[in-house]
Design a protein around this motif. Structure first.
Motif, short mmCIF file in Angstrom:
data_model
loop_
_atom_site.label_atom_id
_atom_site.label_comp_id
_atom_site.label_asym_id
_atom_site.label_seq_id
_atom_site.Cartn_x
_atom_site.Cartn_y
_atom_site.Cartn_z
N THR A 159 0.84 -1.21 0.00
CA THR A 159 0.00 0.00 0.00
C THR A 159 0.87 1.25 0.00
O THR A 159 0.63 2.20 -0.75
CB THR A 159 -0.93 -0.02 1.23
OG1 THR A 159 -1.64 -1.25 1.25
CG2 THR A 159 -1.91 1.14 1.20
N GLU B 285 2.50 1.80 -3.35
CA GLU B 285 1.62 2.39 -4.37
C GLU B 285 1.60 3.92 -4.22
O GLU B 285 1.67 4.65 -5.20
CB GLU B 285 0.20 1.84 -4.30
CG GLU B 285 -0.69 2.57 -5.32
CD GLU B 285 -2.06 1.97 -5.55
OE1 GLU B 285 -2.38 0.94 -4.94
OE2 GLU B 285 -2.81 2.56 -6.35
N ALA B 286 1.51 4.37 -2.96
CA ALA B 286 1.50 5.83 -2.73
C ALA B 286 2.82 6.45 -3.18
O ALA B 286 2.84 7.54 -3.75
CB ALA B 286 1.25 6.11 -1.25
N SER C 241 3.50 9.33 -6.03
CA SER C 241 4.26 10.54 -5.71
C SER C 241 5.42 10.72 -6.69
O SER C 241 5.68 11.83 -7.16
CB SER C 241 4.83 10.46 -4.29
OG SER C 241 3.79 10.33 -3.37
N VAL D 184 -3.35 10.96 -4.07
CA VAL D 184 -3.73 9.92 -3.10
C VAL D 184 -3.19 10.25 -1.72
O VAL D 184 -2.25 11.04 -1.59
CB VAL D 184 -3.18 8.53 -3.52
CG1 VAL D 184 -3.69 8.13 -4.88
CG2 VAL D 184 -1.67 8.49 -3.47
N PHE D 185 -3.78 9.68 -0.72
CA PHE D 185 -3.18 9.71 0.61
C PHE D 185 -3.45 8.40 1.32
O PHE D 185 -4.30 7.62 0.90
CB PHE D 185 -3.67 10.92 1.43
CG PHE D 185 -5.14 10.97 1.67
CD1 PHE D 185 -5.70 10.34 2.78
CD2 PHE D 185 -5.99 11.68 0.81
CE1 PHE D 185 -7.07 10.40 3.02
CE2 PHE D 185 -7.35 11.75 1.05
CZ PHE D 185 -7.90 11.10 2.15
N LEU D 186 -2.66 8.15 2.36
CA LEU D 186 -2.81 6.91 3.12
C LEU D 186 -3.67 7.18 4.35
O LEU D 186 -3.54 8.22 4.98
CB LEU D 186 -1.44 6.39 3.55
CG LEU D 186 -0.51 5.98 2.40
CD1 LEU D 186 0.90 5.71 2.94
CD2 LEU D 186 -1.04 4.75 1.69
N ILE E 252 -5.46 3.12 0.99
CA ILE E 252 -5.01 4.18 0.10
C ILE E 252 -6.28 4.88 -0.40
O ILE E 252 -7.23 4.23 -0.81
CB ILE E 252 -4.10 3.66 -1.03
CG1 ILE E 252 -3.47 4.82 -1.77
CG2 ILE E 252 -4.82 2.75 -2.00
CD1 ILE E 252 -2.19 4.43 -2.47
N GLU F 47 -8.09 7.83 -2.72
CA GLU F 47 -7.90 8.69 -3.89
C GLU F 47 -9.23 9.29 -4.30
O GLU F 47 -10.29 8.82 -3.88
CB GLU F 47 -7.26 7.91 -5.04
CG GLU F 47 -8.10 6.75 -5.52
CD GLU F 47 -7.42 5.93 -6.61
OE1 GLU F 47 -6.19 5.82 -6.61
OE2 GLU F 47 -8.14 5.40 -7.45
#
Ligand SMILES: [Zn+2]
Length: 270
Positions: free
Chosen positions: A46, A49-50, A54, A84-86, A111, A113
């Protein structure tokens, strides 16, 4: 990992979608619960992926900066990476049913988005980076993939590039999402085929008009040897050539600095 099929589960949060990975063995048709075998690995996937998103955001910005040097080339500027953010589940209770996590002490990481349209345009595959469309958007995405490889001095290349239409601040844009990368060390997460993946880019990418217009056509990344005077930097040599000095000098030192930031980001999330 590569022999497994990846599916994502969406949980509608209105304007946002929270996602978690589920791993599904090709011959396994049981419930999603059994697909999550290693929570630590899942968490890493996860975060990776972020990080890929970035990196994409940053390298795309550099790509557009590079394109400013060629104002007569019809680069599609309405290209963006998903933002996106976690998000980590909190609280003392058990994990949410949507996470499919059964262990009470695990805090699932999601995650998140922006919601996106269902229409998807596929530009490149995991190991096939060839171009089938000649429109400006497609050619821009393919040139961006080539740029990502040169910008990182051959350390990585974006794969599985796909986009969906969206409105962003009143502007009609294409959002790139769920991208994968191939890296020299093969450690960028799901879909990373390492050197084999980078080689697949060199073998299947064909430079179009935008690669040519941005002066990256046929260029391959610099190898770390002492043969500095070789000018034959072409994809035809399948990675045996030298760098585009103009491009690599411009970004000298920059990638390694940011790489440390990215490592730090990963550590912060461990
Ligand atoms: Zn190219």
């Amino acid at each position: 990992m590569h022999s497994k099929l990846l599916i994502t589960s969406g949980k509608d949060l209105g304007d946002y979608v929270a996602k978690r990975f589920f791993k599904l063995s090709q011959d396994d048709t049981s419930s999603p619960n059994s697909f999550i075998e290693d929570y630590g690995e899942h968490r890493s996937m996860t975060i990776q992926e972020a990080i890929r998103i970035s990196q994409g955001t940053w390298i795309l910005k550099e790509f557009f900066k590079h394109a400013e040097n060629f104002p007569n080339i019809a680069v599609d500027n309405a290209l963006r990476f998903a933002s996106v953010f976690l998000a980590e589940e909190t609280g003392e209770g058990v994990p949410s049913p949507a996470s499919h996590v059964l262990e009470p002490n695990i805090k699932p990481l999601w995650i998140v988005e922006s919601w996106r349209a269902k229409a998807v345009t596929k530009f490149t595959g995991t190991l096939n980076h060839s171009s089938v469309r000649a429109d400006s958007l497609s050619q821009t995405v393919h040139a961006f993939a080539h740029f990502s490889y040169l910008f990182t001095k051959g350390e990585m290349v974006f794969a599985d590039l796909q986009g969906t239409p969206a409105f962003n601040n009143g502007e009609s844009v294409t959002i790139l999402f769920d991208v994968m990368t191939h890296t020299l060390h093969g450690d960028s997460g799901i879909g990373d085929h390492g050197e084999e993946g980078i080689q697949s880019f060199l073998e299947t990418h064909t430079c179009g008009e935008i690669c040519a217009g941005l002066d990256i056509k046929g260029r391959v990344a610099k190898e770390n040897d002492d043969d500095e005077d070789d000018d034959e930097d072409t994809l035809d040599r399948k990675g045996k050539g030298k760098a585009d000095k103009q491009l690599t000098e411009k970004v000298e030192g920059k990638f390694s600095d940011d790489e440390e930031d990215i490592d730090q980001l990963a550590k912060d999330h461990d």
